[in-house]
Design an enzyme around this catalytic site. Structure first.
Site, short mmCIF file in Angstrom:
data_model
loop_
_atom_site.label_atom_id
_atom_site.label_comp_id
_atom_site.label_asym_id
_atom_site.label_seq_id
_atom_site.Cartn_x
_atom_site.Cartn_y
_atom_site.Cartn_z
N THR A 1 -0.16 -1.52 -28.13
CA THR A 1 -0.21 -0.37 -28.48
C THR A 1 -1.78 0.09 -28.49
OG1 THR A 1 -0.59 -1.14 -31.07
CG2 THR A 1 1.58 -0.38 -29.78
N THR B 1 1.42 -3.01 -33.63
CA THR B 1 0.89 -2.20 -34.73
C THR B 1 1.54 -0.66 -34.58
OG1 THR B 1 -0.44 -3.68 -35.84
CG2 THR B 1 -0.64 -1.10 -36.55
N CYS C 1 -7.60 -2.58 -33.17
CA CYS C 1 -6.79 -3.20 -34.10
C CYS C 1 -7.24 -1.95 -35.07
CB CYS C 1 -7.17 -4.61 -34.65
SG CYS C 1 -5.32 -5.24 -33.97
N1 LIG Z 1 -5.34 -9.14 -31.57
C1 LIG Z 1 -5.13 -8.79 -32.94
O1 LIG Z 1 -5.89 -9.10 -33.65
C2 LIG Z 1 -3.82 -8.17 -33.62
C3 LIG Z 1 -3.59 -8.29 -34.91
C4 LIG Z 1 -2.36 -7.85 -35.67
C5 LIG Z 1 -2.16 -7.40 -34.99
N2 LIG Z 1 -1.96 -6.69 -33.45
C6 LIG Z 1 -0.81 -5.87 -32.57
O2 LIG Z 1 0.12 -6.32 -32.53
C7 LIG Z 1 0.15 -6.56 -31.56
C8 LIG Z 1 -0.31 -6.87 -29.64
O3 LIG Z 1 -1.84 -7.27 -29.88
P1 LIG Z 1 -2.60 -8.25 -28.93
O4 LIG Z 1 -3.68 -8.36 -29.18
O5 LIG Z 1 -0.81 -9.69 -29.16
O6 LIG Z 1 -2.25 -8.11 -27.40
P2 LIG Z 1 -2.53 -8.72 -26.11
O7 LIG Z 1 -2.93 -7.20 -25.27
O8 LIG Z 1 -3.59 -10.06 -26.42
O9 LIG Z 1 -0.88 -8.91 -25.76
C9 LIG Z 1 0.03 -8.16 -25.01
C10 LIG Z 1 0.75 -8.78 -24.12
O10 LIG Z 1 2.06 -7.64 -24.10
C11 LIG Z 1 2.07 -7.66 -22.50
N3 LIG Z 1 2.50 -6.56 -22.21
C12 LIG Z 1 1.99 -5.41 -22.20
N4 LIG Z 1 3.23 -4.36 -21.63
C13 LIG Z 1 4.55 -5.56 -22.00
C14 LIG Z 1 6.10 -4.81 -21.42
N5 LIG Z 1 6.53 -4.26 -21.15
N6 LIG Z 1 7.02 -6.60 -21.69
C15 LIG Z 1 6.66 -7.95 -21.87
N7 LIG Z 1 4.55 -8.02 -21.35
C16 LIG Z 1 3.68 -6.75 -22.01
C17 LIG Z 1 0.46 -7.76 -21.50
O11 LIG Z 1 0.54 -8.53 -20.70
C18 LIG Z 1 0.08 -8.83 -22.61
O12 LIG Z 1 -0.01 -10.20 -22.23
C19 LIG Z 1 -0.63 -4.80 -30.80
O13 LIG Z 1 -0.05 -3.80 -31.54
C20 LIG Z 1 -1.79 -4.90 -31.44
O14 LIG Z 1 -2.07 -3.90 -31.94
C21 LIG Z 1 -2.84 -7.17 -32.58
#
Ligand SMILES: NC(=O)c1ccc[n+]([C@@H]2O[C@H](COP(=O)([O-])OP(=O)(O)OC[C@H]3O[C@@H](n4cnc5c(N)ncnc54)[C@H](O)[C@@H]3O)[C@@H](O)[C@H]2O)c1
Length: 440
Positions: A90, A125, A265
């Site tokens: 996001t 998020t 984040c």
């Molecule tokens: N990384 C963190 O520390 C963390 C912690 C808490 C919350 N978050 C939240 O969690 C969410 C994911 O974060 P992340 O760090 O895992 O992201 P990331 O980029 O590591 O992983 C997300 C994955 O989603 C895939 N993706 C994108 N669009 C897609 C779709 N339409 N269908 C299927 N897969 C798709 C991407 O290819 C990617 O591999 C975000 O909203 C982030 O804000 C992240």
């Protein structure tokens, strides 16, 4: 048989949508108890997992090789699932407004494979209202099913902290919410399978969505206060870290430190809160002030570096300047929204062409995202100015001798060490006549 029982019996699977830093550990944990499909649109990433490589470094290759998660980029496999967890990015647009395209696209994909009785839990998020007012309409439209009668939704914010070996998915209490009592019960029981610290149910989805934004915004605000102090104390020659150490001896000190706020984040989520506030014609003054302060820290550090170089008699265009660390945080390969690039960009304004090194970052990704060629660590000698920007353990563990070795071969009489994270004993270097140490 209810959904939970169907999951446990293996009659249907749990699918995680988005195999990144959040989705992958979730899929691995659920796969210890249930049949799990790990879906991602990024085929390269899926191939990496399938070949036993963990690009996130969160679980390690060994666990990826052993897991029963069925990694796939074939969305048709999602028809086997009854419980969906959406963990896609996001981000924000250049104008800092929420970019919900990945979430919307994930909803379209899930919607195409949604079946009667399914539950979709969002972990991405978002600002309050997205699950019910953005996601549900897409799920309904693409599935042809009705939310509430045919399928249900919930929200469970993710609290993992990539690179942190202490606070792990299993031992962090997990907020869970559902659109009604029945869905909350299934969601809670399902997460209870993997969360040893237990779940914390809240009364509705909007509250759960808000909790995540508030957690990260409060960190942003507190770090901004430390950064503001760092900028003030730099003017009046007071060491901020020493002030903070002193303050932290009081029982109610919060323990925050100054630093760069990057990643996707803490530097991003407050904008989701601000976006919702603006829709309500409310001005989030403190949240925005914090964002403004934290967003200038890279520039501030670069300018402080130039000042210290000038004190050392170093000409910016001739000096060999090395930056250790590019990822947005320590011990994590994630380079998204790293604010180290602000230091680099500002140094370039002063004709400095820094050499950047980070053994954790993927060189290809760095080239693609930022046009930076990562240097080979063996080239790092004869340095005039060393900026340690990220507190990776391997940098923290450097001995005084190892740090001094970087400067061997430098023709300048004085060297500059910029310790952004305050990880090196201040006085050790301060006593050295040929060393100028500056820390945030
Ligand atoms: N990384 C963190 O520390 C963390 C912690 C808490 C919350 N978050 C939240 O969690 C969410 C994911 O974060 P992340 O760090 O895992 O992201 P990331 O980029 O590591 O992983 C997300 C994955 O989603 C895939 N993706 C994108 N669009 C897609 C779709 N339409 N269908 C299927 N897969 C798709 C991407 O290819 C990617 O591999 C975000 O909203 C982030 O804000 C992240």
């Amino acid at each position: 048989m209810g959904l939970y029982e169907r999951l446990i019996s293996g009659e249907c699977k749990l699918a995680v949508i988005g195999m990144g830093y959040v989705g992958m550990p979730l899929a691995l944990a659920f796969a210890e108890h249930l049949g799990v499909i790990g879906f991602d649109v990024n085929q390269r990433k899926i191939e990496q997992y399938q070949s036993g490589f963990d690009p996130t470094m969160e679980a390690g290759n060994e666990k990826i090789r052993r897991t029963k998660v069925e990694f796939t980029s074939d969305e048709n496999r999602l028809s086997e699932a009854g419980f969906f967890v959406v963990a896609v990015p996001t981000p924000i647009y250049d104008d800092k407004k929420p970019d919900l395209r990945p979430v919307e696209s994930a909803c379209e994909i899930v919607g195409r494979h949604l079946s009667q009785g399914a539950i979709v839990v969002f972990e991405s998020t978002v600002y309050p209202g997205v699950t019910e007012h953005v996601c549900v309409p897409i799920l309904e439209k693409t599935s042809g099913l009705r939310c509430g009668t045919d399928f249900k939704v919930g929200y469970s914010p993710e609290r993992i902290n990539p690179g942190d070996r202490v606070h792990r998915l299993e031992n962090i209490r997990k907020i869970v919410s559902g659109m009604d009592e029945e869905s909350l019960e299934v969601i809670r029981r399902t997460y209870d399978l993997i969360i040893e610290a237990g779940t914390y149910p809240v009364s509705n989805i909007r509250t759960a969505e808000a909790i995540k934004l508030v957690e990260n915004s409060q960190r942003d605000i507190n770090i901004a206060f430390m950064n503001e102090l760092a900028m003030l104390f730099d003017l009046i020659d007071i060491d901020t870290n020493e002030v903070v150490d002193g303050m932290n001896t009081k029982w109610n000190a919060l323990g925050f430190r100054p630093g760069l706020v990057g990643g996707h984040c803490i530097g991003v989520d407050p904008y989701y809160l601000v976006y919702e506030a603006e829709k309500q014609r409310f001005t989030d003054q403190i949240v925005m002030a914090a964002r403004r302060v934290n967003d200038v820290m890279g520039k501030f550090i670069a300018r402080a570096t130039i000042r210290q170089m000038s004190r050392a008699g170093l000409a910016p265009s001739l000096a060999k300047v090395v930056i250790l660390g590019l990822t947005f945080k320590e011990n994590c390969p994630d380079i998204r929204n790293t604010r180290v690039v602000d230091i680099i960009d500002e140094l370039k304004e002063y004709s400095v062409e820094p050499i950047v090194c980070d053994p954790l970052a993927d060189p290809e990704e760095v080239r693609r995202e930022y046009g930076i060629e990562l240097a080979d660590p063996s080239d790092l000698h004869g340095v005039d100015c060393l900026i340690v920007a990220v507190a990776h353990d391997r940098y923290k563990d450097l001995t005084k001798e190892e740090i001094l070795a970087f400067f061997e071969g430098s023709s300048n009489a004085r060297h500059v060490l910029i310790d952004v994270k305050g990880i090196y004993g201040k006085h050790e270097f301060e006593k050295m006549e040929n060393m100028i140490l500056w820390r945030l």
